[in-house]
Design a protein around this motif. Structure first.
Motif: not given
Length: 215
Positions: A51-52, A91-92, A133-138
């Motif tokens: 969810g960026c 997506g992921e 990597p994103k701050k929204f999910k480790a």
């Protein structure tokens, strides 16, 4: 609309990795990171739990909005392209078991790359892992040793500290990239340039596909 039993069967097939939800697929030029300028076939899987806020493909987030295809059909889409590289993105994509699709693509003679936030355990066999990597999910620790490329999107000044955190965790052969977020490119690009000049272990990644107006 499929019945409840059919929906359950589809979910079970997706869980095994033999079927995957597809948002879009296209043959283009890799626009960013280590392989900028290389012809590649992109398979964008649907579904994302990261969810960026600045995501430019938010329509990919809900997997239920998109069709589920068998892996052999996904591979057929890419197999006819003249380029040797296939990029699995989202997506992921690591929300899914990716062993079957990577095995099938390799059997088809393709070089297989992934673009992932690393938010889930790594599955599949990859020729290149782009870890963003994103701050929204480790991220899950399994990605650190497998990452060939660390790509940090720079949205604000605190992202340089975030970048250094993960540069210290990935393997020593991992290529390091800083990429200005497109919506703040004019401001952040200048900061990224100065940071890379002061910290030359990093390289700059630009979203050249957006400058070229291609997918």
């Amino acid at each position: 609309m499929p019945s409840g039993h059919i929906m359950q069967d589809i979910k079970q097939l997706v869980a095994t990795g033999t079927h995957l939800p597809l948002m879009e697929h296209f043959y283009t030029i890799q626009g960013e990171g280590n392989f900028t300028g290389v012809a590649a076939y992109f398979i964008r899987l649907a579904g994302c739990d990261v969810g960026c806020v600045w995501c430019d493909v938010k329509e990919s987030w809900n997997a239920d909005d998109h069709p589920v295809l068998a892996v052999e059909d996904l591979v057929s889409l890419a197999a006819g392209s003249p380029g040797n590289t296939v990029v699995i993105t989202g997506g992921e994509p690591l929300m899914y078991e990716l062993g079957p699709i990577t095995a099938a693509l390799k059997t088809a003679g393709k070089r297989v790359h992934i673009e992932t936030s690393g938010a889930h355990p790594v599955s599949g066999e990859w020729d290149w892992v782009c870890f963003s990597p994103k701050k929204f999910k480790a991220p899950h620790p399994s990605v650190f040793d497998k990452a060939n490329e660390l790509k940090i999107v720079v949205f604000n000044k605190s992202d340089f500290e975030f970048a250094e955190k993960y540069a210290a965790l990935v393997n020593p052969n991992c290529q390091l990239f800083l990429q200005p977020e497109w919506g703040k490119e004019k401001v952040m690009a200048e900061l990224v340039v100065e940071y890379v000049k002061a910290n030359p272990k990093w390289r700059i990644s630009l979203q050249t596909h957006k400058y070229l107006n291609i997918p």
